[in-house]
Scaffold this motif. Sequence first.
Motif, PDB file in Angstrom:
ATOM      1  N   HIS A 195      84.518  47.938  21.050  1.00 32.20           N
ATOM      2  CA  HIS A 195      83.510  48.978  21.288  1.00 32.20           C
ATOM      3  C   HIS A 195      83.167  49.822  20.062  1.00 32.20           C
ATOM      4  O   HIS A 195      82.924  51.023  20.170  1.00 32.20           O
ATOM      5  N   PHE A 196      83.158  49.202  18.896  1.00 31.20           N
ATOM      6  CA  PHE A 196      82.690  49.859  17.676  1.00 31.20           C
ATOM      7  C   PHE A 196      81.369  49.210  17.247  1.00 31.20           C
ATOM      8  O   PHE A 196      81.162  48.012  17.459  1.00 31.20           O
ATOM      9  N   PHE A 197      80.518  50.009  16.617  1.00 29.05           N
ATOM     10  CA  PHE A 197      79.207  49.501  16.208  1.00 29.05           C
ATOM     11  C   PHE A 197      78.842  50.067  14.835  1.00 29.05           C
ATOM     12  O   PHE A 197      78.977  51.268  14.598  1.00 29.05           O
ATOM     13  N   ARG A 198      78.358  49.195  13.952  1.00 28.68           N
ATOM     14  CA  ARG A 198      77.945  49.629  12.614  1.00 28.68           C
ATOM     15  C   ARG A 198      76.488  50.068  12.685  1.00 28.68           C
ATOM     16  O   ARG A 198      75.580  49.241  12.798  1.00 28.68           O
ATOM     17  N   ILE A 199      76.244  51.361  12.648  1.00 32.88           N
ATOM     18  CA  ILE A 199      74.892  51.886  12.798  1.00 32.88           C
ATOM     19  C   ILE A 199      74.152  51.978  11.469  1.00 32.88           C
ATOM     20  O   ILE A 199      72.929  52.148  11.445  1.00 32.88           O
ATOM     21  N   HIS A 200      74.898  51.875  10.379  1.00 30.85           N
ATOM     22  CA  HIS A 200      74.327  52.110   9.048  1.00 30.85           C
ATOM     23  C   HIS A 200      75.285  51.483   8.040  1.00 30.85           C
ATOM     24  O   HIS A 200      76.438  51.193   8.362  1.00 30.85           O
ATOM     25  N   ASN A 201      74.817  51.264   6.826  1.00 34.04           N
ATOM     26  CA  ASN A 201      75.709  50.709   5.794  1.00 34.04           C
ATOM     27  C   ASN A 201      76.962  51.548   5.608  1.00 34.04           C
ATOM     28  O   ASN A 201      78.014  51.045   5.219  1.00 34.04           O
ATOM     29  N   SER A 202      76.853  52.842   5.890  1.00 27.38           N
ATOM     30  CA  SER A 202      77.966  53.755   5.621  1.00 27.38           C
ATOM     31  C   SER A 202      78.761  54.156   6.852  1.00 27.38           C
ATOM     32  O   SER A 202      79.784  54.823   6.720  1.00 27.38           O
ATOM     33  N   HIS A 203      78.305  53.781   8.065  1.00 30.60           N
ATOM     34  CA  HIS A 203      78.941  54.324   9.266  1.00 30.60           C
ATOM     35  C   HIS A 203      79.235  53.271  10.329  1.00 30.60           C
ATOM     36  O   HIS A 203      78.359  52.480  10.704  1.00 30.60           O
ATOM     37  N   LEU A 204      80.473  53.283  10.790  1.00 34.41           N
ATOM     38  CA  LEU A 204      80.932  52.476  11.914  1.00 34.41           C
ATOM     39  C   LEU A 204      81.435  53.462  12.966  1.00 34.41           C
ATOM     40  O   LEU A 204      82.309  54.274  12.672  1.00 34.41           O
ATOM     41  N   ILE A 205      80.867  53.429  14.172  1.00 38.50           N
ATOM     42  CA  ILE A 205      81.224  54.454  15.159  1.00 38.50           C
ATOM     43  C   ILE A 205      81.773  53.840  16.437  1.00 38.50           C
ATOM     44  O   ILE A 205      81.461  52.712  16.809  1.00 38.50           O
ATOM     45  N   ASN A 206      82.603  54.619  17.112  1.00 46.42           N
ATOM     46  CA  ASN A 206      83.155  54.253  18.413  1.00 46.42           C
ATOM     47  C   ASN A 206      82.130  54.646  19.475  1.00 46.42           C
ATOM     48  O   ASN A 206      81.810  55.823  19.639  1.00 46.42           O
ATOM     49  N   LEU A 207      81.604  53.680  20.188  1.00 40.44           N
ATOM     50  CA  LEU A 207      80.534  53.934  21.155  1.00 40.44           C
ATOM     51  C   LEU A 207      80.968  54.857  22.292  1.00 40.44           C
ATOM     52  O   LEU A 207      80.126  55.472  22.936  1.00 40.44           O
ATOM     53  N   LEU A 225      77.957  65.875  15.876  1.00 45.86           N
ATOM     54  CA  LEU A 225      77.570  65.287  14.597  1.00 45.86           C
ATOM     55  C   LEU A 225      76.379  64.344  14.766  1.00 45.86           C
ATOM     56  O   LEU A 225      76.344  63.541  15.701  1.00 45.86           O
ATOM     57  N   LYS A 226      75.398  64.450  13.857  1.00 48.83           N
ATOM     58  CA  LYS A 226      74.234  63.572  13.846  1.00 48.83           C
ATOM     59  C   LYS A 226      74.399  62.532  12.744  1.00 48.83           C
ATOM     60  O   LYS A 226      74.662  62.879  11.598  1.00 48.83           O
ATOM     61  N   LEU A 227      74.245  61.266  13.096  1.00 48.98           N
ATOM     62  CA  LEU A 227      74.358  60.181  12.127  1.00 48.98           C
ATOM     63  C   LEU A 227      73.138  59.281  12.233  1.00 48.98           C
ATOM     64  O   LEU A 227      72.724  58.902  13.331  1.00 48.98           O
ATOM     65  N   GLU A 228      72.597  58.913  11.077  1.00 50.90           N
ATOM     66  CA  GLU A 228      71.410  58.067  11.058  1.00 50.90           C
ATOM     67  C   GLU A 228      71.734  56.650  11.519  1.00 50.90           C
ATOM     68  O   GLU A 228      72.756  56.065  11.141  1.00 50.90           O
ATOM     69  N   VAL A 229      70.834  56.102  12.355  1.00 52.65           N
ATOM     70  CA  VAL A 229      70.926  54.709  12.777  1.00 52.65           C
ATOM     71  C   VAL A 229      69.838  53.947  12.025  1.00 52.65           C
ATOM     72  O   VAL A 229      68.660  54.322  12.080  1.00 52.65           O
ATOM     73  N   SER A 230      70.217  52.911  11.308  1.00 55.09           N
ATOM     74  CA  SER A 230      69.222  52.168  10.529  1.00 55.09           C
ATOM     75  C   SER A 230      68.200  51.526  11.464  1.00 55.09           C
ATOM     76  O   SER A 230      68.524  51.153  12.600  1.00 55.09           O
ATOM     77  N   THR A 231      66.985  51.399  10.980  1.00 59.29           N
ATOM     78  CA  THR A 231      65.891  50.876  11.798  1.00 59.29           C
ATOM     79  C   THR A 231      66.205  49.496  12.346  1.00 59.29           C
ATOM     80  O   THR A 231      65.969  49.210  13.523  1.00 59.29           O
ATOM     81  N   ARG A 232      66.764  48.639  11.512  1.00 59.47           N
ATOM     82  CA  ARG A 232      67.027  47.265  11.960  1.00 59.47           C
ATOM     83  C   ARG A 232      68.188  47.156  12.945  1.00 59.47           C
ATOM     84  O   ARG A 232      68.341  46.132  13.612  1.00 59.47           O
ATOM     85  N   ARG A 233      68.990  48.215  13.057  1.00 53.38           N
ATOM     86  CA  ARG A 233      70.123  48.178  13.991  1.00 53.38           C
ATOM     87  C   ARG A 233      69.847  48.985  15.266  1.00 53.38           C
ATOM     88  O   ARG A 233      70.665  48.981  16.186  1.00 53.38           O
ATOM     89  N   LYS A 234      68.712  49.681  15.319  1.00 59.18           N
ATOM     90  CA  LYS A 234      68.421  50.599  16.429  1.00 59.18           C
ATOM     91  C   LYS A 234      68.417  49.892  17.779  1.00 59.18           C
ATOM     92  O   LYS A 234      69.070  50.347  18.738  1.00 59.18           O
ATOM     93  N   GLU A 235      67.695  48.793  17.892  1.00 56.90           N
ATOM     94  CA  GLU A 235      67.564  48.108  19.174  1.00 56.90           C
ATOM     95  C   GLU A 235      68.919  47.621  19.689  1.00 56.90           C
ATOM     96  O   GLU A 235      69.258  47.800  20.862  1.00 56.90           O
ATOM     97  N   ALA A 236      69.698  47.006  18.808  1.00 58.63           N
ATOM     98  CA  ALA A 236      71.016  46.509  19.218  1.00 58.63           C
ATOM     99  C   ALA A 236      71.941  47.666  19.577  1.00 58.63           C
ATOM    100  O   ALA A 236      72.746  47.562  20.521  1.00 58.63           O
ATOM    101  N   PHE A 237      71.837  48.782  18.853  1.00 58.03           N
ATOM    102  CA  PHE A 237      72.669  49.952  19.127  1.00 58.03           C
ATOM    103  C   PHE A 237      72.380  50.507  20.519  1.00 58.03           C
ATOM    104  O   PHE A 237      73.304  50.772  21.301  1.00 58.03           O
ATOM    105  N   ILE A 238      71.110  50.673  20.853  1.00 58.80           N
ATOM    106  CA  ILE A 238      70.733  51.203  22.169  1.00 58.80           C
ATOM    107  C   ILE A 238      71.216  50.267  23.275  1.00 58.80           C
ATOM    108  O   ILE A 238      71.716  50.697  24.317  1.00 58.80           O
TER     109      ILE A 238
END
Length: 244
Positions: A195-207, A225-238
């Motif tokens: 249940h971890f997801f890489r939202i950005h080159n710099s961030h891996l978060i626990n969902l 805390l607000k962390l940017e989600v990269s555009t190409r990862r947004k759909e998979a993250f949601i």
Amino acid sequence: MKVAIIDDEQHCIDHLYALLKPFGAGMEISCFGNAEEAIIGLEKLQPDIVFLDVQLHQKTGFDVLSAISKRDFSLIFTTAYESYAIEAFKFSAIDYLLKPVDRDDFETALQKAIDKVEQSQLHDRIKVLLSHVSTDNHLKRISVPSNEGYAFLLIDDIVRCQADVNYTHIFTVDGKKYTASKTLKHFEKLLEGRHFFRIHNSHLINLHYVASYHKDGYAILKDGLKLEVSTRRKEAFIKECGKF
């Protein structure tokens, strides 16, 4: 220096023995063919280095480790099965060799064992290892290497991991920060399926710690805390967040 080889196949013992031969001056080598012999032998021998096969007839090397009282040796697992318990070795940061054992890999592992590079906090790392091969519902931990040694963290307590060149900062639910001497890619691969997801080159978060997603492209964690989600990862993250 006392070395123990534990394996249920004689040809594997012979191969390790032959690989040890060039280093043999001053080495006392003992061999054990099953778990029962190994448990008695290790308690009596008190070795400096142990080569331990994963599968020992109907028992395993993990059964041996669970049964002995003293674990202050350098430990190197050997296994013929690439997928068997490899995840557990990685979580615990314990060295292993795939059979048939390659000479170069063997020499690298042996030198680390002789230098006691892999001996640091071995008892605690074995506890992490055993928790991952256990069939019960104990909470799983991860061994996090740093310049000072190892930190042992509950996976469910890790909120996020942040890249810092070749290091990774790990933030836990109690507000603590740990700096690991591994890249974020290492932790992304290690925590895959947890249940971890890489939202950005710099961030891996626990969902489990995501509170919401803002349309401007930010994940909001439960601590605000607000962390940017990269555009190409947004759909998979949601999509992944929708599973929780």
